[in-house]
Write an enzyme that holds these catalytic residues in place. Sequence first.
Site, short mmCIF file in Angstrom:
data_model
loop_
_atom_site.label_atom_id
_atom_site.label_comp_id
_atom_site.label_asym_id
_atom_site.label_seq_id
_atom_site.Cartn_x
_atom_site.Cartn_y
_atom_site.Cartn_z
N HIS A 28 -87.21 58.22 84.89
CA HIS A 28 -88.15 58.90 85.58
C HIS A 28 -87.77 59.45 86.90
CE1 HIS A 28 -92.33 59.16 87.20
NE2 HIS A 28 -92.38 59.80 86.02
N LYS A 69 -85.93 61.63 90.22
CA LYS A 69 -86.08 63.12 90.36
C LYS A 69 -85.37 63.11 91.54
CE LYS A 69 -90.76 61.92 89.30
NZ LYS A 69 -90.64 61.90 87.71
N ASP A 100 -72.76 67.42 97.11
CA ASP A 100 -71.33 67.09 97.72
C ASP A 100 -71.29 65.74 98.25
OD1 ASP A 100 -70.66 69.84 97.19
OD2 ASP A 100 -70.96 70.28 99.42
#
EC number: 3.1.4.-
Lengths: 229, 229
Positions: free
Chosen positions: B161, B163, B168
Amino acid sequence: MRRIRWQVAAVATLGLALVLEALPSVLHWLRVGRRQQRRRPPRREVLFFPSQVTCTEALLQAPGEGLSGPPAGCPCSLPHGESSLSRLLSALLAARVSLELCLFAFSSPQLGRAVQLLHKRGVRIRVITDCDYMALNGSQIGLLRKAGIQVRHDQDLGYMHHKFAIVDKKVLITGSLNWTTQAIQNNRENVLIMEDEEYVRLFLEEFERIWEEFNPTKYTFFPQKKQSH
Amino acid sequence: MRRIRWQVAAVATLGLALVLEALPSVLHWLRVGRRQQRRRPPRREVLFFPSQVTCTEALLQAPGEGLSGPPAGCPCSLPHGESSLSRLLSALLAARVSLELCLFAFSSPQLGRAVQLLHKRGVRIRVITDCDYMALNGSQIGLLRKAGIQVRHDQDLGYMHHKFAIVDKKVLITGSLNWTTQAIQNNRENVLIMEDEEYVRLFLEEFERIWEEFNPTKYTFFPQKKQSH
Protein backbone atom coordinates in the site's frame (compact mmCIF):
# COMPACT_ATOMS: atom_id res chain seq x y z
CA MET A 1 59.55 58.67 33.02
CA ARG A 2 59.66 57.84 29.31
CA ARG A 3 60.32 54.18 30.20
CA ILE A 4 57.25 54.07 32.43
CA ARG A 5 55.14 55.64 29.68
CA TRP A 6 56.26 52.87 27.29
CA GLN A 7 55.49 50.21 29.87
CA VAL A 8 52.01 51.62 30.38
CA ALA A 9 51.47 51.77 26.63
CA ALA A 10 52.62 48.17 26.19
CA VAL A 11 50.44 46.86 29.02
CA ALA A 12 47.42 48.80 27.70
CA THR A 13 48.01 47.46 24.18
CA LEU A 14 48.30 43.92 25.49
CA GLY A 15 45.10 44.32 27.59
CA LEU A 16 43.17 45.75 24.66
CA ALA A 17 44.48 42.98 22.44
CA LEU A 18 43.35 40.29 24.86
CA VAL A 19 39.86 41.81 25.10
CA LEU A 20 39.61 42.11 21.32
CA GLU A 21 40.84 38.55 20.95
CA ALA A 22 38.29 37.15 23.36
CA LEU A 23 35.36 39.20 22.05
CA PRO A 24 34.54 37.26 18.84
CA SER A 25 34.74 33.94 20.68
CA VAL A 26 32.36 35.18 23.37
CA LEU A 27 29.95 36.57 20.77
CA HIS A 28 30.19 33.36 18.74
CA TRP A 29 29.55 31.25 21.84
CA LEU A 30 26.48 33.34 22.66
CA ARG A 31 25.21 33.13 19.09
CA VAL A 32 25.74 29.36 18.76
CA GLY A 33 24.14 28.79 22.16
CA ARG A 34 21.04 30.68 21.14
CA ARG A 35 20.91 29.00 17.72
CA GLN A 36 21.21 25.52 19.23
CA GLN A 37 18.42 26.33 21.65
CA ARG A 38 16.22 27.46 18.74
CA ARG A 39 17.21 24.62 16.44
CA ARG A 40 16.86 21.57 18.65
CA PRO A 41 16.71 18.79 16.04
CA PRO A 42 13.00 18.23 15.35
CA ARG A 43 11.59 14.72 15.85
CA ARG A 44 11.76 12.71 12.64
CA GLU A 45 10.63 9.13 12.80
CA VAL A 46 9.31 6.65 10.26
CA LEU A 47 7.13 3.68 11.21
CA PHE A 48 6.82 0.86 8.73
CA PHE A 49 3.97 -1.61 8.70
CA PRO A 50 2.72 -4.37 8.92
CA SER A 51 3.14 -3.98 12.65
CA GLN A 52 4.00 -6.88 14.91
CA VAL A 53 0.89 -7.71 16.96
CA THR A 54 1.69 -6.65 20.54
CA CYS A 55 -0.34 -5.98 23.69
CA THR A 56 -1.27 -2.29 23.80
CA GLU A 57 -3.27 -2.42 27.04
CA ALA A 58 -0.46 -0.68 28.91
CA LEU A 59 -1.04 2.39 26.77
CA LEU A 60 -4.81 2.24 26.66
CA GLN A 61 -6.08 0.92 30.01
CA ALA A 62 -5.04 3.50 32.54
CA PRO A 63 -6.12 7.09 31.92
CA GLY A 64 -3.47 9.41 33.26
CA GLU A 65 -0.88 6.64 33.18
CA GLY A 66 -1.10 5.97 29.47
CA LEU A 67 2.61 6.44 28.83
CA SER A 68 4.01 4.25 31.62
CA GLY A 69 5.15 0.60 31.42
CA PRO A 70 3.04 -2.53 30.84
CA PRO A 71 0.13 -2.99 33.25
CA ALA A 72 1.02 -5.14 36.23
CA GLY A 73 -1.66 -7.75 35.70
CA CYS A 74 -2.13 -7.92 31.94
CA PRO A 75 -3.17 -11.53 31.43
CA CYS A 76 -2.81 -11.76 27.64
CA SER A 77 -0.23 -13.89 25.90
CA LEU A 78 0.79 -11.28 23.30
CA PRO A 79 4.33 -9.90 23.38
CA HIS A 80 4.54 -6.67 25.42
CA GLY A 81 7.38 -4.95 23.56
CA GLU A 82 7.29 -1.99 21.18
CA SER A 83 5.73 -2.20 17.73
CA SER A 84 4.87 0.27 14.98
CA LEU A 85 1.30 0.38 16.32
CA SER A 86 2.42 1.00 19.91
CA ARG A 87 4.72 3.79 18.74
CA LEU A 88 1.87 5.35 16.76
CA LEU A 89 -0.39 5.10 19.81
CA SER A 90 2.28 6.70 22.02
CA ALA A 91 2.72 9.58 19.58
CA LEU A 92 -1.05 10.23 19.65
CA LEU A 93 -1.39 9.76 23.42
CA ALA A 94 1.24 12.45 23.95
CA ALA A 95 -1.45 15.03 23.03
CA ARG A 96 -2.21 17.44 25.87
CA VAL A 97 -4.21 20.22 24.19
CA SER A 98 -5.47 19.38 20.72
CA LEU A 99 -5.68 16.62 18.15
CA GLU A 100 -6.72 17.09 14.52
CA LEU A 101 -7.53 13.89 12.62
CA CYS A 102 -8.01 13.83 8.85
CA LEU A 103 -8.62 10.19 7.97
CA PHE A 104 -10.07 8.33 5.01
CA ALA A 105 -10.76 5.15 6.99
CA PHE A 106 -10.87 4.72 10.76
CA SER A 107 -11.88 1.33 12.13
CA SER A 108 -8.97 0.24 14.34
CA PRO A 109 -10.38 -0.42 17.85
CA GLN A 110 -7.05 0.43 19.52
CA LEU A 111 -6.70 3.77 17.73
CA GLY A 112 -10.39 4.47 18.48
CA ARG A 113 -9.78 3.82 22.19
CA ALA A 114 -6.74 6.11 22.15
CA VAL A 115 -8.82 8.96 20.68
CA GLN A 116 -11.60 8.42 23.23
CA LEU A 117 -9.03 8.37 26.04
CA LEU A 118 -7.67 11.73 24.90
CA HIS A 119 -11.22 13.10 24.66
CA LYS A 120 -11.83 12.04 28.29
CA ARG A 121 -8.61 13.76 29.30
CA GLY A 122 -9.93 17.03 27.87
CA VAL A 123 -7.90 17.16 24.66
CA ARG A 124 -9.81 19.12 21.98
CA ILE A 125 -10.38 16.65 19.14
CA ARG A 126 -11.67 17.38 15.64
CA VAL A 127 -12.14 14.64 13.05
CA ILE A 128 -12.50 14.95 9.28
CA THR A 129 -13.36 11.78 7.40
CA ASP A 130 -14.79 10.34 4.19
CA CYS A 131 -18.57 9.94 4.06
CA ASP A 132 -18.41 6.57 2.27
CA TYR A 133 -16.08 4.81 4.63
CA MET A 134 -17.57 6.17 7.86
CA ALA A 135 -20.84 4.31 7.30
CA LEU A 136 -19.19 0.89 6.90
CA ASN A 137 -19.41 -1.81 9.55
CA GLY A 138 -16.65 -1.49 12.12
CA SER A 139 -16.03 2.20 11.55
CA GLN A 140 -15.05 4.05 14.72
CA ILE A 141 -16.68 7.29 13.56
CA GLY A 142 -20.11 6.55 15.07
CA LEU A 143 -18.53 5.70 18.45
CA LEU A 144 -16.50 8.92 18.43
CA ARG A 145 -19.62 10.95 17.65
CA LYS A 146 -21.54 9.21 20.44
CA ALA A 147 -18.71 10.15 22.83
CA GLY A 148 -19.24 13.79 21.85
CA ILE A 149 -16.31 14.26 19.47
CA GLN A 150 -16.89 16.64 16.54
CA VAL A 151 -16.76 14.91 13.15
CA ARG A 152 -17.14 16.46 9.70
CA HIS A 153 -17.15 14.66 6.36
CA ASP A 154 -17.14 15.30 2.62
CA GLN A 155 -20.02 15.05 0.21
CA ASP A 156 -17.77 15.18 -2.87
CA LEU A 157 -17.41 12.96 -5.86
CA GLY A 158 -13.82 12.43 -4.80
CA TYR A 159 -12.49 10.75 -1.67
CA MET A 160 -11.24 12.51 1.44
CA HIS A 161 -8.16 10.31 1.17
CA HIS A 162 -5.77 12.03 3.62
CA LYS A 163 -4.43 9.97 6.53
CA PHE A 164 -2.89 12.51 8.88
CA ALA A 165 -3.03 13.66 12.49
CA ILE A 166 -1.67 16.79 14.16
CA VAL A 167 -0.80 16.56 17.86
CA ASP A 168 -0.88 19.79 19.91
CA LYS A 169 -0.31 21.75 16.67
CA LYS A 170 3.35 20.64 16.91
CA VAL A 171 3.69 17.08 15.60
CA LEU A 172 2.50 15.87 12.21
CA ILE A 173 1.72 12.17 11.75
CA THR A 174 1.11 11.30 8.09
CA GLY A 175 1.62 8.51 5.58
CA SER A 176 -0.06 5.77 3.60
CA LEU A 177 -1.71 4.02 6.55
CA ASN A 178 -5.49 3.94 6.86
CA TRP A 179 -6.42 3.43 10.50
CA THR A 180 -7.77 -0.09 10.05
CA THR A 181 -6.66 -3.37 11.61
CA GLN A 182 -6.24 -4.84 8.12
CA ALA A 183 -3.76 -2.09 7.18
CA ILE A 184 -1.91 -2.18 10.52
CA GLN A 185 -1.47 -5.95 10.61
CA ASN A 186 -1.27 -7.00 6.95
CA ASN A 187 -0.29 -4.15 4.63
CA ARG A 188 3.04 -2.58 3.68
CA GLU A 189 2.57 0.97 4.93
CA ASN A 190 4.54 3.95 6.16
CA VAL A 191 3.84 6.63 8.75
CA LEU A 192 6.06 9.67 9.28
CA ILE A 193 6.15 11.42 12.65
CA MET A 194 7.53 14.90 12.14
CA GLU A 195 8.01 17.98 14.25
CA ASP A 196 9.10 20.28 11.41
CA GLU A 197 7.21 23.55 11.84
CA GLU A 198 6.87 24.10 8.10
CA TYR A 199 5.15 20.77 7.46
CA VAL A 200 2.92 21.11 10.53
CA ARG A 201 1.81 24.58 9.40
CA LEU A 202 0.97 23.46 5.85
CA PHE A 203 -1.05 20.44 7.02
CA LEU A 204 -2.83 22.50 9.68
CA GLU A 205 -3.83 25.02 7.00
CA GLU A 206 -5.14 22.17 4.84
CA PHE A 207 -7.08 20.84 7.83
CA GLU A 208 -8.69 24.23 8.56
CA ARG A 209 -9.54 24.67 4.86
CA ILE A 210 -11.33 21.32 4.71
CA TRP A 211 -12.90 21.76 8.19
CA GLU A 212 -14.53 24.98 7.01
CA GLU A 213 -15.51 23.51 3.66
CA PHE A 214 -17.20 20.53 5.35
CA ASN A 215 -19.16 22.76 7.73
CA PRO A 216 -22.47 20.89 8.31
CA THR A 217 -24.48 24.02 7.52
CA LYS A 218 -23.36 23.45 3.94
CA TYR A 219 -24.40 19.77 3.74
CA THR A 220 -26.95 18.82 1.11
CA PHE A 221 -29.11 15.77 1.76
CA PHE A 222 -29.20 14.24 -1.70
CA PRO A 223 -25.55 14.28 -2.73
CA GLN A 224 -24.40 12.89 -6.07
CA LYS A 225 -23.18 9.31 -6.30
CA LYS A 226 -19.45 8.67 -6.21
CA GLN A 227 -17.29 7.38 -9.03
CA SER A 228 -15.21 4.27 -8.52
CA HIS A 229 -12.08 4.52 -6.38
CA MET B 1 68.63 51.55 22.80
CA ARG B 2 66.25 50.64 25.61
CA ARG B 3 63.59 52.85 23.99
CA ILE B 4 63.94 51.02 20.69
CA ARG B 5 63.68 47.65 22.49
CA TRP B 6 60.38 48.81 24.07
CA GLN B 7 59.10 50.03 20.72
CA VAL B 8 59.90 46.68 19.11
CA ALA B 9 58.20 44.86 21.98
CA ALA B 10 55.10 47.04 21.71
CA VAL B 11 54.84 46.64 17.95
CA ALA B 12 55.37 42.86 18.23
CA THR B 13 52.71 42.63 20.94
CA LEU B 14 50.29 44.66 18.84
CA GLY B 15 51.00 42.51 15.76
CA LEU B 16 50.55 39.29 17.70
CA ALA B 17 47.37 40.66 19.26
CA LEU B 18 45.92 41.53 15.85
CA VAL B 19 46.72 38.08 14.50
CA LEU B 20 45.19 36.41 17.58
CA GLU B 21 42.17 38.65 17.32
CA ALA B 22 41.58 37.86 13.67
CA LEU B 23 42.20 34.11 14.00
CA PRO B 24 38.90 33.01 15.61
CA SER B 25 36.91 35.07 13.12
CA VAL B 26 38.77 33.54 10.19
CA LEU B 27 38.35 30.02 11.63
CA HIS B 28 34.69 30.69 12.37
CA TRP B 29 34.13 32.02 8.85
CA LEU B 30 35.75 28.93 7.40
CA ARG B 31 33.72 26.63 9.64
CA VAL B 32 30.40 28.37 8.94
CA GLY B 33 31.14 28.42 5.22
CA ARG B 34 31.76 24.69 5.23
CA ARG B 35 28.75 24.00 7.42
CA GLN B 36 26.43 26.06 5.22
CA GLN B 37 27.72 24.20 2.20
CA ARG B 38 26.99 20.90 3.97
CA ARG B 39 23.70 22.03 5.48
CA ARG B 40 22.03 23.73 2.52
CA PRO B 41 18.39 23.68 3.63
CA PRO B 42 16.97 20.45 2.17
CA ARG B 43 14.01 20.72 -0.18
CA ARG B 44 10.72 20.42 1.68
CA GLU B 45 7.59 20.80 -0.32
CA VAL B 46 4.00 19.63 0.12
CA LEU B 47 1.61 19.19 -2.79
CA PHE B 48 -2.09 19.03 -2.03
CA PHE B 49 -4.65 17.46 -4.32
CA PRO B 50 -7.09 17.49 -6.13
CA SER B 51 -4.85 19.10 -8.72
CA GLN B 52 -6.10 21.72 -11.13
CA VAL B 53 -6.24 20.12 -14.60
CA THR B 54 -3.44 21.74 -16.61
CA CYS B 55 -1.61 20.93 -19.85
CA THR B 56 1.46 18.82 -19.03
CA GLU B 57 2.66 18.36 -22.62
CA ALA B 58 5.50 20.82 -22.04
CA LEU B 59 6.98 18.43 -19.52
CA LEU B 60 6.23 15.21 -21.37
CA GLN B 61 6.60 15.84 -25.10
CA ALA B 62 10.21 16.75 -25.61
CA PRO B 63 12.83 14.30 -24.31
CA GLY B 64 15.86 16.25 -23.20
CA GLU B 65 13.85 19.42 -22.87
CA GLY B 66 11.41 18.09 -20.32
CA LEU B 67 12.03 20.87 -17.83
CA SER B 68 11.74 23.88 -20.16
CA GLY B 69 8.68 26.08 -20.75
CA PRO B 70 5.41 25.17 -22.50
CA PRO B 71 5.79 23.78 -26.03
CA ALA B 72 5.56 26.49 -28.69
CA GLY B 73 2.68 24.96 -30.58
CA CYS B 74 0.56 23.19 -27.92
CA PRO B 75 -2.94 23.43 -29.37
CA CYS B 76 -4.97 22.40 -26.32
CA SER B 77 -7.27 24.72 -24.45
CA LEU B 78 -6.17 23.68 -20.95
CA PRO B 79 -4.41 26.22 -18.73
CA HIS B 80 -0.62 26.00 -19.04
CA GLY B 81 0.34 27.10 -15.55
CA GLU B 82 1.69 25.07 -12.63
CA SER B 83 -0.42 22.55 -10.77
CA SER B 84 0.20 19.90 -8.12
CA LEU B 85 0.42 17.30 -10.90
CA SER B 86 2.90 19.35 -12.96
CA ARG B 87 5.06 19.87 -9.87
CA LEU B 88 4.98 16.14 -9.13
CA LEU B 89 5.95 15.42 -12.76
CA SER B 90 8.81 17.93 -12.57
CA ALA B 91 10.12 16.38 -9.37
CA LEU B 92 10.16 12.94 -11.06
CA LEU B 93 11.57 14.19 -14.37
CA ALA B 94 14.53 15.68 -12.49
CA ALA B 95 15.88 12.10 -12.16
CA ARG B 96 19.23 11.62 -13.89
CA VAL B 97 20.49 8.29 -12.53
CA SER B 98 17.85 6.23 -10.72
CA LEU B 99 14.19 6.09 -9.82
CA GLU B 100 12.65 3.70 -7.31
CA LEU B 101 8.83 3.45 -7.38
CA CYS B 102 6.85 1.68 -4.68
CA LEU B 103 3.20 2.16 -5.62
CA PHE B 104 -0.06 0.49 -4.70
CA ALA B 105 -1.93 1.79 -7.77
CA PHE B 106 -0.44 3.22 -10.95
CA SER B 107 -2.81 4.12 -13.78
CA SER B 108 -2.22 7.82 -14.48
CA PRO B 109 -1.24 8.16 -18.16
CA GLN B 110 0.81 11.31 -17.52
CA LEU B 111 2.82 9.72 -14.72
CA GLY B 112 3.25 6.61 -16.89
CA ARG B 113 4.62 8.74 -19.74
CA ALA B 114 7.02 10.49 -17.35
CA VAL B 115 8.41 7.15 -16.17
CA GLN B 116 8.79 5.89 -19.75
CA LEU B 117 10.54 9.15 -20.72
CA LEU B 118 13.05 8.67 -17.90
CA HIS B 119 13.57 5.05 -18.98
CA LYS B 120 14.38 6.25 -22.53
CA ARG B 121 16.84 8.78 -21.08
CA GLY B 122 18.71 5.90 -19.42
CA VAL B 123 17.55 6.41 -15.85
CA ARG B 124 17.60 3.08 -13.96
CA ILE B 125 14.01 2.44 -12.91
CA ARG B 126 12.70 -0.22 -10.52
CA VAL B 127 9.01 -0.60 -9.73
CA ILE B 128 7.36 -2.40 -6.81
CA THR B 129 3.58 -2.68 -6.94
CA ASP B 130 0.55 -4.57 -5.64
CA CYS B 131 -0.43 -7.70 -7.55
CA ASP B 132 -4.19 -7.02 -7.33
CA TYR B 133 -4.16 -3.50 -8.68
CA MET B 134 -1.62 -4.09 -11.45
CA ALA B 135 -3.97 -6.42 -13.32
CA LEU B 136 -6.86 -3.93 -13.45
CA ASN B 137 -7.90 -2.16 -16.62
CA GLY B 138 -5.94 1.04 -17.17
CA SER B 139 -2.97 0.03 -15.04
CA GLN B 140 0.34 1.37 -16.37
CA ILE B 141 2.30 -1.62 -15.07
CA GLY B 142 1.91 -3.73 -18.23
CA LEU B 143 3.09 -0.83 -20.42
CA LEU B 144 6.13 -0.26 -18.22
CA ARG B 145 7.02 -3.96 -18.40
CA LYS B 146 6.63 -3.94 -22.20
CA ALA B 147 9.02 -0.98 -22.30
CA GLY B 148 11.59 -3.11 -20.47
CA ILE B 149 11.25 -1.66 -16.98
CA GLN B 150 11.75 -4.07 -14.07
CA VAL B 151 8.60 -4.63 -11.99
CA ARG B 152 8.18 -6.76 -8.87
CA HIS B 153 4.98 -7.36 -6.93
CA ASP B 154 3.67 -8.95 -3.76
CA GLN B 155 1.83 -12.23 -3.37
CA ASP B 156 0.75 -11.49 0.20
CA LEU B 157 -2.58 -11.47 1.91
CA GLY B 158 -1.96 -7.80 2.68
CA TYR B 159 -1.66 -4.91 0.25
CA MET B 160 1.58 -3.33 -0.92
CA HIS B 161 0.00 0.00 0.00
CA HIS B 162 3.04 2.33 -0.09
CA LYS B 163 2.95 5.30 -2.49
CA PHE B 164 6.51 6.55 -2.65
CA ALA B 165 9.24 7.35 -5.15
CA ILE B 166 12.97 8.00 -4.65
CA VAL B 167 14.73 10.20 -7.21
CA ASP B 168 18.50 9.74 -7.67
CA LYS B 169 18.64 8.30 -4.12
CA LYS B 170 18.37 11.91 -2.90
CA VAL B 171 14.73 13.01 -3.02
CA LEU B 172 11.84 11.18 -1.38
CA ILE B 173 8.32 11.67 -2.76
CA THR B 174 5.68 10.13 -0.50
CA GLY B 175 2.12 10.65 0.70
CA SER B 176 -1.46 9.46 0.42
CA LEU B 177 -1.73 9.78 -3.37
CA ASN B 178 -2.22 6.70 -5.50
CA TRP B 179 -0.99 7.43 -9.01
CA THR B 180 -4.44 7.39 -10.62
CA THR B 181 -6.31 10.10 -12.51
CA GLN B 182 -9.25 9.69 -10.10
CA ALA B 183 -6.99 10.49 -7.13
CA ILE B 184 -5.14 13.33 -8.87
CA GLN B 185 -8.24 15.12 -10.11
CA ASN B 186 -10.92 14.30 -7.51
CA ASN B 187 -9.47 13.26 -4.15
CA ARG B 188 -8.11 15.20 -1.18
CA GLU B 189 -4.53 13.98 -1.09
CA ASN B 190 -1.06 15.01 0.00
CA VAL B 191 2.42 14.40 -1.38
CA LEU B 192 5.61 15.39 0.41
CA ILE B 193 8.79 16.07 -1.56
CA MET B 194 11.74 15.82 0.81
CA GLU B 195 15.48 15.88 0.51
CA ASP B 196 16.20 14.95 4.15
CA GLU B 197 18.95 12.30 4.07
CA GLU B 198 17.51 10.43 7.04
CA TYR B 199 14.08 9.92 5.47
CA VAL B 200 15.55 9.01 2.07
CA ARG B 201 17.81 6.40 3.69
CA LEU B 202 14.96 4.78 5.66
CA PHE B 203 12.65 4.57 2.64
CA LEU B 204 15.46 3.29 0.42
CA GLU B 205 16.16 0.54 2.95
CA GLU B 206 12.44 -0.34 2.97
CA PHE B 207 12.49 -0.43 -0.85
CA GLU B 208 15.51 -2.75 -0.94
CA ARG B 209 13.95 -5.02 1.71
CA ILE B 210 10.72 -5.38 -0.30
CA TRP B 211 12.59 -5.62 -3.65
CA GLU B 212 14.52 -8.60 -2.33
CA GLU B 213 11.46 -10.16 -0.72
CA PHE B 214 9.49 -9.89 -3.99
CA ASN B 215 12.29 -11.52 -6.02
CA PRO B 216 10.49 -13.44 -8.81
CA THR B 217 12.48 -16.58 -8.03
CA LYS B 218 10.37 -16.75 -4.87
CA TYR B 219 6.98 -16.38 -6.60
CA THR B 220 4.47 -19.18 -6.15
CA PHE B 221 1.87 -19.67 -8.84
CA PHE B 222 -1.14 -20.49 -6.73
CA PRO B 223 -1.07 -17.76 -4.10
CA GLN B 224 -3.74 -17.49 -1.41
CA LYS B 225 -6.73 -15.24 -1.95
CA LYS B 226 -6.70 -11.76 -0.41
CA GLN B 227 -8.87 -10.53 2.42
CA SER B 228 -10.96 -7.42 1.92
CA HIS B 229 -9.18 -4.05 1.86
